[in-house]
Design a protein around this motif. Structure first.
Motif, PDB file in Angstrom:
ATOM      1  N   ASP A   1       0.817  -1.214   0.000  1.00  0.00           N
ATOM      2  CA  ASP A   1       0.000   0.000   0.000  1.00  0.00           C
ATOM      3  C   ASP A   1       0.849   1.262   0.000  1.00  0.00           C
ATOM      4  O   ASP A   1       0.475   2.266  -0.614  1.00  0.00           O
ATOM      5  CB  ASP A   1      -0.919   0.020   1.228  1.00  0.00           C
ATOM      6  CG  ASP A   1      -2.000  -1.032   1.181  1.00  0.00           C
ATOM      7  OD1 ASP A   1      -3.164  -0.686   0.965  1.00  0.00           O
ATOM      8  OD2 ASP A   1      -1.682  -2.224   1.350  1.00  0.00           O
ATOM      9  N   VAL A   2       1.978   1.215   0.709  1.00  0.00           N
ATOM     10  CA  VAL A   2       2.803   2.422   0.858  1.00  0.00           C
ATOM     11  C   VAL A   2       3.936   2.432  -0.168  1.00  0.00           C
ATOM     12  O   VAL A   2       4.044   3.361  -0.978  1.00  0.00           O
ATOM     13  CB  VAL A   2       3.357   2.532   2.293  1.00  0.00           C
ATOM     14  CG1 VAL A   2       4.234   3.778   2.430  1.00  0.00           C
ATOM     15  CG2 VAL A   2       2.220   2.574   3.313  1.00  0.00           C
ATOM     16  N   LEU A   3       4.788   1.422  -0.149  1.00  0.00           N
ATOM     17  CA  LEU A   3       5.925   1.388  -1.078  1.00  0.00           C
ATOM     18  C   LEU A   3       5.539   0.907  -2.474  1.00  0.00           C
ATOM     19  O   LEU A   3       6.261   1.172  -3.440  1.00  0.00           O
ATOM     20  CB  LEU A   3       7.026   0.481  -0.519  1.00  0.00           C
ATOM     21  CG  LEU A   3       7.726   0.968   0.754  1.00  0.00           C
ATOM     22  CD1 LEU A   3       8.691  -0.092   1.268  1.00  0.00           C
ATOM     23  CD2 LEU A   3       8.469   2.279   0.509  1.00  0.00           C
ATOM     24  N   LYS A   4       4.440   0.174  -2.581  1.00  0.00           N
ATOM     25  CA  LYS A   4       3.950  -0.353  -3.865  1.00  0.00           C
ATOM     26  C   LYS A   4       5.073  -1.061  -4.617  1.00  0.00           C
ATOM     27  O   LYS A   4       5.386  -0.749  -5.770  1.00  0.00           O
ATOM     28  CB  LYS A   4       3.355   0.771  -4.718  1.00  0.00           C
ATOM     29  CG  LYS A   4       2.175   1.486  -4.058  1.00  0.00           C
ATOM     30  CD  LYS A   4       1.581   2.532  -4.965  1.00  0.00           C
ATOM     31  CE  LYS A   4       0.474   3.325  -4.295  1.00  0.00           C
ATOM     32  NZ  LYS A   4      -0.670   2.494  -3.875  1.00  0.00           N
ATOM     33  N   VAL A   5       5.682  -2.036  -3.946  1.00  0.00           N
ATOM     34  CA  VAL A   5       6.910  -2.636  -4.463  1.00  0.00           C
ATOM     35  C   VAL A   5       6.727  -3.291  -5.830  1.00  0.00           C
ATOM     36  O   VAL A   5       7.590  -3.158  -6.708  1.00  0.00           O
ATOM     37  CB  VAL A   5       7.499  -3.642  -3.446  1.00  0.00           C
ATOM     38  CG1 VAL A   5       8.055  -2.923  -2.228  1.00  0.00           C
ATOM     39  CG2 VAL A   5       6.465  -4.685  -3.041  1.00  0.00           C
ATOM     40  N   SER A   6       5.644  -4.015  -6.018  1.00  0.00           N
ATOM     41  CA  SER A   6       5.493  -4.754  -7.274  1.00  0.00           C
ATOM     42  C   SER A   6       5.274  -3.839  -8.475  1.00  0.00           C
ATOM     43  O   SER A   6       5.401  -4.269  -9.620  1.00  0.00           O
ATOM     44  CB  SER A   6       4.346  -5.760  -7.166  1.00  0.00           C
ATOM     45  OG  SER A   6       3.119  -5.102  -6.938  1.00  0.00           O
ATOM     46  N   GLN A   7       4.971  -2.561  -8.206  1.00  0.00           N
ATOM     47  CA  GLN A   7       4.787  -1.596  -9.289  1.00  0.00           C
ATOM     48  C   GLN A   7       6.043  -0.768  -9.541  1.00  0.00           C
ATOM     49  O   GLN A   7       6.058   0.108 -10.404  1.00  0.00           O
ATOM     50  CB  GLN A   7       3.622  -0.654  -8.950  1.00  0.00           C
ATOM     51  CG  GLN A   7       2.301  -1.364  -8.701  1.00  0.00           C
ATOM     52  CD  GLN A   7       1.230  -0.408  -8.193  1.00  0.00           C
ATOM     53  OE1 GLN A   7       1.183   0.766  -8.580  1.00  0.00           O
ATOM     54  NE2 GLN A   7       0.363  -0.886  -7.315  1.00  0.00           N
ATOM     55  N   SER A   8       7.091  -1.036  -8.766  1.00  0.00           N
ATOM     56  CA  SER A   8       8.309  -0.231  -8.825  1.00  0.00           C
ATOM     57  C   SER A   8       9.252  -0.727  -9.916  1.00  0.00           C
ATOM     58  O   SER A   8       9.282  -1.916 -10.257  1.00  0.00           O
ATOM     59  CB  SER A   8       9.013  -0.270  -7.461  1.00  0.00           C
ATOM     60  OG  SER A   8      10.300   0.293  -7.541  1.00  0.00           O
TER      61      SER A   8
ATOM     62  N   PRO B   1      15.165  -2.848  -9.458  1.00  0.00           N
ATOM     63  CA  PRO B   1      15.485  -4.241  -9.839  1.00  0.00           C
ATOM     64  C   PRO B   1      15.034  -5.253  -8.787  1.00  0.00           C
ATOM     65  O   PRO B   1      15.298  -5.084  -7.597  1.00  0.00           O
ATOM     66  CB  PRO B   1      17.015  -4.218  -9.971  1.00  0.00           C
ATOM     67  CG  PRO B   1      17.337  -2.802 -10.346  1.00  0.00           C
ATOM     68  CD  PRO B   1      16.338  -1.960  -9.596  1.00  0.00           C
ATOM     69  N   GLY B   2      14.326  -6.283  -9.228  1.00  0.00           N
ATOM     70  CA  GLY B   2      13.866  -7.345  -8.349  1.00  0.00           C
ATOM     71  C   GLY B   2      12.497  -7.132  -7.739  1.00  0.00           C
ATOM     72  O   GLY B   2      11.913  -8.049  -7.158  1.00  0.00           O
ATOM     73  N   TYR B   3      11.950  -5.924  -7.878  1.00  0.00           N
ATOM     74  CA  TYR B   3      10.685  -5.614  -7.209  1.00  0.00           C
ATOM     75  C   TYR B   3       9.465  -6.144  -7.971  1.00  0.00           C
ATOM     76  O   TYR B   3       8.428  -6.415  -7.376  1.00  0.00           O
ATOM     77  CB  TYR B   3      10.555  -4.106  -7.002  1.00  0.00           C
ATOM     78  CG  TYR B   3      11.235  -3.592  -5.753  1.00  0.00           C
ATOM     79  CD1 TYR B   3      12.396  -4.189  -5.271  1.00  0.00           C
ATOM     80  CD2 TYR B   3      10.726  -2.503  -5.057  1.00  0.00           C
ATOM     81  CE1 TYR B   3      13.023  -3.708  -4.141  1.00  0.00           C
ATOM     82  CE2 TYR B   3      11.344  -2.016  -3.911  1.00  0.00           C
ATOM     83  CZ  TYR B   3      12.498  -2.621  -3.456  1.00  0.00           C
ATOM     84  OH  TYR B   3      13.110  -2.154  -2.330  1.00  0.00           O
ATOM     85  N   ALA B   4       9.574  -6.260  -9.278  1.00  0.00           N
ATOM     86  CA  ALA B   4       8.422  -6.684 -10.075  1.00  0.00           C
ATOM     87  C   ALA B   4       7.926  -8.065  -9.655  1.00  0.00           C
ATOM     88  O   ALA B   4       6.733  -8.370  -9.766  1.00  0.00           O
ATOM     89  CB  ALA B   4       8.777  -6.686 -11.563  1.00  0.00           C
ATOM     90  N   GLU B   5       8.848  -8.900  -9.160  1.00  0.00           N
ATOM     91  CA  GLU B   5       8.471 -10.254  -8.746  1.00  0.00           C
ATOM     92  C   GLU B   5       7.806 -10.292  -7.377  1.00  0.00           C
ATOM     93  O   GLU B   5       7.286 -11.333  -6.961  1.00  0.00           O
ATOM     94  CB  GLU B   5       9.711 -11.156  -8.725  1.00  0.00           C
ATOM     95  CG  GLU B   5      10.313 -11.436 -10.096  1.00  0.00           C
ATOM     96  CD  GLU B   5      11.180 -10.299 -10.611  1.00  0.00           C
ATOM     97  OE1 GLU B   5      11.568  -9.429  -9.801  1.00  0.00           O
ATOM     98  OE2 GLU B   5      11.452 -10.258 -11.834  1.00  0.00           O
ATOM     99  N   MET B   6       7.820  -9.172  -6.657  1.00  0.00           N
ATOM    100  CA  MET B   6       7.312  -9.181  -5.281  1.00  0.00           C
ATOM    101  C   MET B   6       5.811  -8.916  -5.231  1.00  0.00           C
ATOM    102  O   MET B   6       5.339  -7.924  -4.651  1.00  0.00           O
ATOM    103  CB  MET B   6       8.080  -8.175  -4.421  1.00  0.00           C
ATOM    104  CG  MET B   6       9.516  -8.581  -4.180  1.00  0.00           C
ATOM    105  SD  MET B   6      10.182  -7.910  -2.646  1.00  0.00           S
ATOM    106  CE  MET B   6      10.120  -6.160  -2.977  1.00  0.00           C
TER     107      MET B   6
END
Length: 590
Positions: free
Chosen positions: A17-24, A27-32
């Motif tokens: 909700d805050v960091l929106k990691v999978s939308q970042s 590198p490596g965040y798309a898989e999260m």
């Protein structure tokens, strides 16, 4: 005995909700994706609550024992360490080339929070290995990496960092440990190191010590320091272990807390070591991993506070004492539970609002480290600025929070069987090691504010300003943005005071450095609470089912802004009083 349950719901809120990691684009965040991170955190939480947390009081009571030159860890630690290794938990963000899983650092951070909350002393064995791994990964030769890293990733071999000596702590330029070059390219290391966490133990086949020492020709002070790899057992060319090196344990320190971790005096008696990185550049090699290491200690500060808070909250709901001033809340019982009383709620809200704000701040710091690993120079500059705040402010307030949790128990909090004393004692070290918090404050004011011509700190102020402006049209956000604007202006005023007075009277800046670190810490948590409140409102607007969680998040944030952020004014007043009140006494007047 205290219990612990990982707060994975709050972690998921921060990640998605805050960091929106999978939308970042990091590198490596798309898989999260949410399902993936939830599975990882739930599995870590299961290991923590079922295996690690029950061993926390065991480690505290038994401690470590030195027998015939070998350190024996508390009962159950060996089996738990094997469970951690088998689960791959030691390899989360390590390089896949050496057997790691290659996840982003922020995931390693989240998992380690869970493990620290459950058993801080135990988790240090693998946590310190990660630091040594990072140094070798960054500065080792290809041969050194191939030789040491695969076994360190799995924690079949663990690692240490050997810096401090009996006569010098922060002032490493006074170091006496010597490194004499040999004809085969190795060095003979001679000297004594103290306060070496996990310096020896029975959990791994080998221990890879990274030792700071002075080699000939380096000159005086820190410029002459080099970093060396000194294994407990020599490693043969085929990877098997050879003879014992000339490194031994002088004694195990008797400490206030973290009894389950072996804090050793290490004696190097002509031990064989190999240079790591460039000759006379040991400080540079050490500082490569400093942002991660100090963020990890800041994490310890709030992670222990999280465990203490959970138990204080449970006790406050269960313990019957007195009646609510506004009328009986438990008519069928002899008294109402503690949680009905406003002062107990104040204590619990202080703890809750700190822990959740500190978690958000730490996850953001880990996110910046991930961005810096991806080549983002601005992120690297910003996290370098924030690192002393992450370490110093969070560990100070984490200790305070653990004390508040103990206080909820009244007299029972002072009795060992309830376990609250251990949280207080364990949390205390985080304020001291990896650079005592006074040194963190000096680093912040003396070095970090002026770094890159002030670019990172100006970027931080612009970030705060932009966050406030983004919510101008939302009346619901005014309790957050109005308070944050005031606190940010107070932080800027403190910085201006240093600029106007620091050059002519350096003591004026240094006397206010600790207050500045705390002032900036409050502003950082205010920024985090503003972001969390905005994310919570967005989730509620989107029609989430768990309205209680998001409404509670907003209410907790309002508490922090109303009850904690005003401390910024006090810190500014102290800073602007200058050096005179601090330096007024002569030495013999103390």
């Amino acid at each position: 005995m205290p219990s612990f349950t990982a707060n994975t719901k709050d972690m998921q809120f921060l990640l998605h909700d805050v960091l929106k990691v999978s939308q970042s684009a990091t590198p490596g965040y798309a898989e999260m994706e949410s399902e993936f991170t939830e599975a990882v955190l739930d599995a870590a939480g299961k290991l923590a609550s079922e295996v690690l947390a029950p061993l926390n009081p065991v480690g505290d009571a038994q401690g470590c024992v030195l027998e015939n030159g070998v350190v024996r860890t508390p009962d159950g630690f060996d089996a738990a360490f094997e469970a951690m290794k088998e689960g791959g938990w030691t390899a989360l963000d390590c390089d896949p080339e050496y057997g790691g899983q290659g996840m982003p650092y922020v995931m390693n951070c989240a998992v380690n929070e869970i493990f620290v909350s459950a058993n801080m002393a135990f988790n240090m064995y693998q946590g310190l290995t990660h630091g040594a791994y990072s140094a070798i990964h960054a500065h080792g030769t290809d041969a050194q990496k191939a030789k040491y890293l695969p076994k360190m990733v799995t924690c079949d071999w663990t690692g240490t960092m050997n810096l401090t000596e009996p006569h010098c702590g922060t002032d490493l330029g006074m170091m006496r440990t010597k490194a004499e070059p040999q004809g085969d390219g190795s060095y003979k290391i001679t000297g004594q190191k103290i306060f070496i966490s996990a310096g020896d133990h029975d959990l791994a086949e080998n221990i890879i010590h990274l030792v700071l020492a002075k080699a000939p020709g380096g000159g005086e002070g820190t410029k002459g320091i080099s970093l060396f790899i000194v294994p407990k057992f020599f490693v043969n060319d085929d990877g098997s272990l050879g003879d014992r090196n000339a490194v031994s344990v002088g004694k195990i320190e008797e400490k206030m807390g973290i009894h389950g971790n072996s804090t050793c005096v290490m004696n190097y008696d002509g031990a064989t070591g190999w240079l790591l990185g460039d000759l006379h550049k040991g400080m540079r090699a050490m500082f490569t991993m400093m942002n991660e290491a100090r963020l990890g200690v800041g994490l310890q500060g709030y992670a222990v506070a999280e465990a203490a808070y959970q138990n204080a909250l449970a006790y406050a709901k269960d313990r019957l004492q007195g009646r609510a001033i506004t009328g009986t809340q438990n008519p069928d019982g002899p008294a109402d539970p503690l949680i009905v009383h406003p002062d107990i709620r104040r204590s619990l809200m202080d703890q809750k609002s700190f822990v959740e704000g500190a978690r958000a701040f730490t996850f953001w710091g880990a996110n910046l480290i991930d961005q810096s690993h991806g080549g983002d120079a601005d992120a690297e500059g910003l996290v370098s600025l924030l690192t002393p705040v992450l370490k110093g402010f969070i560990t100070d307030k984490g200790f305070d929070s653990a004390v508040l949790a103990q206080q909820v128990y009244g007299g029972h909090g002072y009795i060992e069987e309830w376990g609250m004393s251990q949280f207080v004692r364990d949390a205390r070290i985080a304020m001291i090691y990896e650079g005592a918090n006074g040194v963190q404050a000096l680093d912040l004011v003396g070095r970090k504010l002026a770094a890159e011509g002030g670019k990172p700190v100006m970027a931080f102020f612009e970030m705060v300003k932009a966050e406030c402006k983004a919510h101008d049209a939302d009346e619901r956000m005014k309790p957050f943005t109005d308070a944050l604007k005031v606190a940010s202006k107070q932080l800027q005023a403190a910085g201006m005071f240093f600029m106007q007075n620091g050059m002519t009277n350096p003591n004026a800046a240094l006397s206010g450095s600790y207050d500045f670190m705390h002032l900036m810490g409050h502003v950082c948590l205010g920024l985090m609470w503003t972001r969390m409140a905005a994310a919570a409102h967005a989730a509620l607007d989107g029609g989430v089912s768990d309205t209680a969680f998001y409404e509670g998040k907003i209410a907790t944030g309002r508490y922090y802004m109303a009850r904690q952020l005003p401390a910024c004014g006090t810190h500014l007043a102290r800073i602007e009083s200058g050096a005179d009140p601090v330096m007024a006494l002569s030495d013999d007047q103390f």
